[in-house]
Design a protein around this motif. Structure first.
Motif, PDB file in Angstrom:
ATOM      1  N   SER A 252      -0.888   1.306  -7.721  1.00 44.87           N
ATOM      2  CA  SER A 252      -1.081   2.749  -7.547  1.00 44.87           C
ATOM      3  C   SER A 252      -2.341   3.271  -8.236  1.00 44.87           C
ATOM      4  N   ARG A 300       5.368   5.152  -1.597  1.00 50.17           N
ATOM      5  CA  ARG A 300       4.764   4.863  -0.297  1.00 50.17           C
ATOM      6  C   ARG A 300       3.549   5.754  -0.049  1.00 50.17           C
ATOM      7  N   ASP A 301       3.680   7.051  -0.337  1.00 49.72           N
ATOM      8  CA  ASP A 301       2.560   7.973  -0.111  1.00 49.72           C
ATOM      9  C   ASP A 301       1.388   7.630  -1.019  1.00 49.72           C
ATOM     10  N   TYR A 303       0.634   4.656  -2.332  1.00 50.56           N
ATOM     11  CA  TYR A 303       0.016   3.405  -1.905  1.00 50.56           C
ATOM     12  C   TYR A 303      -0.788   3.591  -0.624  1.00 50.56           C
ATOM     13  N   ARG A 304      -0.345   4.476   0.228  1.00 48.17           N
ATOM     14  CA  ARG A 304      -1.100   4.720   1.468  1.00 48.17           C
ATOM     15  C   ARG A 304      -2.441   5.378   1.177  1.00 48.17           C
ATOM     16  N   ARG A 305      -2.529   6.122   0.072  1.00 45.51           N
ATOM     17  CA  ARG A 305      -3.790   6.787  -0.278  1.00 45.51           C
ATOM     18  C   ARG A 305      -4.782   5.835  -0.938  1.00 45.51           C
ATOM     19  N   GLU A 307      -6.849   2.519  -0.901  1.00 43.09           N
ATOM     20  CA  GLU A 307      -7.297   1.553   0.104  1.00 43.09           C
ATOM     21  C   GLU A 307      -6.842   0.137  -0.217  1.00 43.09           C
ATOM     22  N   ARG A 310      -3.037  -0.053   0.335  1.00 42.27           N
ATOM     23  CA  ARG A 310      -2.728   0.103   1.769  1.00 42.27           C
ATOM     24  C   ARG A 310      -3.021  -1.192   2.523  1.00 42.27           C
ATOM     25  N   SER A 311      -4.147  -1.822   2.229  1.00 40.63           N
ATOM     26  CA  SER A 311      -4.518  -3.067   2.908  1.00 40.63           C
ATOM     27  C   SER A 311      -3.542  -4.187   2.577  1.00 40.63           C
ATOM     28  N   ALA A 314      -0.027  -3.517   4.145  1.00 42.59           N
ATOM     29  CA  ALA A 314      -0.109  -3.660   5.601  1.00 42.59           C
ATOM     30  C   ALA A 314      -0.145  -5.128   6.000  1.00 42.59           C
ATOM     31  N   PHE A 323       6.838   0.772   5.235  1.00 36.76           N
ATOM     32  CA  PHE A 323       5.516   1.175   4.783  1.00 36.76           C
ATOM     33  C   PHE A 323       4.629   1.523   5.970  1.00 36.76           C
TER      34      PHE A 323
END
Length: 323
Positions: A252, A300-301, A303-305, A307, A310-311, A314, A323
């Motif tokens: 995070s 989740r929010d 980690y999505r912010r 990069e 998120r990578s 994913a 996710f």
């Protein structure tokens, strides 16, 4: 020998310090005197309170119970000192939910979500770099709900009565590097490639990540060159940006100027997971389901912010469902 407040303060101070040397310094007494006093306290209580495991001390199961009760007694004593029957009694404070977490960006969003769920309840949110201390405060009734991070395969010792739920089953390790580091352009950095690097580690002597990290490096055939210790991620980032080494960071974490964050491979021994912990009957029982959902959403929010996070998530779809 009767147990007095000073004896309770001694065992609580030793539990918080984690070593007889630190506790003796804080209490202003010699280590030998502290050890002798502890022996008399344990004899009077009829059981061992601490295991003397190098490099410090750790509470036994009996010790956890005694320290939790000692905290409550000392807290009541502090309140009693300010009590007088002729003084008007203060109005009862509104109910308050006390949240705490290992330093992590999702805590702010979680506190905001809980406040929206229960607007009539005051919310306090705090961070603590020692998960062990958070567990002690939870057991003593000084915290209600905490977010803990533990190394997979090396669970935190939890007092009886503390309940947990998994928030995130795997929180992979990432590394902060100076932006001009030769490996900074790689999407993932092998731990073995950092055998000659300088490192900045946590200043918390009881952080279980440190021995796990050292063992992980040993499996790759090297001992890390630790050149600095830092008390929080901000100070670590300053060291890294100045070119003073590499540091372990959470998924995070937000990159600071002059710092890049990359996934760390070959470090399975330091993968961690996040837990939600609480003690039933302390006023948060009816909120646990909602807090659990809110915390997962906050992670989740967050980690999505990021990069780098998120990578990674994913590319590993089974780690964080949804996710």
């Amino acid at each position: 020998m009767d147990i007095e407040f000073r004896h309770l303060r001694l065992v609580v101070e030793l539990a918080d310090a984690g070593s007889t040397a630190r506790a003796a310094a804080r209490l202003g007494m010699a280590q030998a005197a502290l050890a002798a006093q502890l022996g008399r306290i344990e004899a009077r209580l009829g059981g061992q309170l601490f295991r003397h495991d190098a490099p410090g001390v750790a509470l036994t199961e009996f010790g956890e119970v005694v320290v939790a009760k000692a905290r409550l007694i000392l807290s009541d004593a502090r309140e009693l000192r300010g009590f007088h029957p002729d003084r008007p009694r203060p109005e009862r404070a509104p109910p308050r939910l006390r949240l705490a977490s290992y330093p992590s960006s999702p805590l702010t969003a979680l506190a905001r979500g809980v406040r929206a769920l229960r607007p009539d309840t005051g919310i306090t949110a705090s961070t603590e770099i020692s998960c062990g201390r958070m567990v002690d405060l939870l057991a003593a009734g000084e915290l209600d709900v905490v977010l803990l991070r533990e190394i997979i395969g090396n669970p935190l010792p939890l007092p009886r009565g503390v309940r947990t739920r998994v928030l995130l089953p795997t929180d992979p390790p990432f590394i902060g590097l100076p932006a001009d580091h030769p490996l900074a352009d790689l999407p993932e950095v092998p731990l073995a490639a950092l055998a000659d690097a300088e490192w900045i580690l946590s200043a918390d002597p009881d952080d279980p990540l440190i021995p796990a990290f050292l063992a992980c490096c040993a499996r790759h055939g090297f001992t890390p060159d630790v050149t600095a210790r830092a008390g929080d991620s901000g100070h670590m980032a300053e060291f890294v940006a100045a070119g003073n080494g590499a540091c372990l960071v959470a998924a995070s974490s937000t990159p600071s100027p002059g710092v890049v964050i990359r996934a760390l491979t070959g470090a399975e021994g330091i993968h961690r997971r996040w837990l939600l912990a609480w003690r039933p009957g302390r006023g948060a029982d009816d909120l646990i389901d909602a807090i659990h959902r809110l915390a997962i959403t906050a992670f989740r929010d967050c980690y999505r912010r990021c990069e780098h996070a998120r990578s990674w998530f994913a590319a590993h779809p089974g780690v964080f469902p949804g996710f």
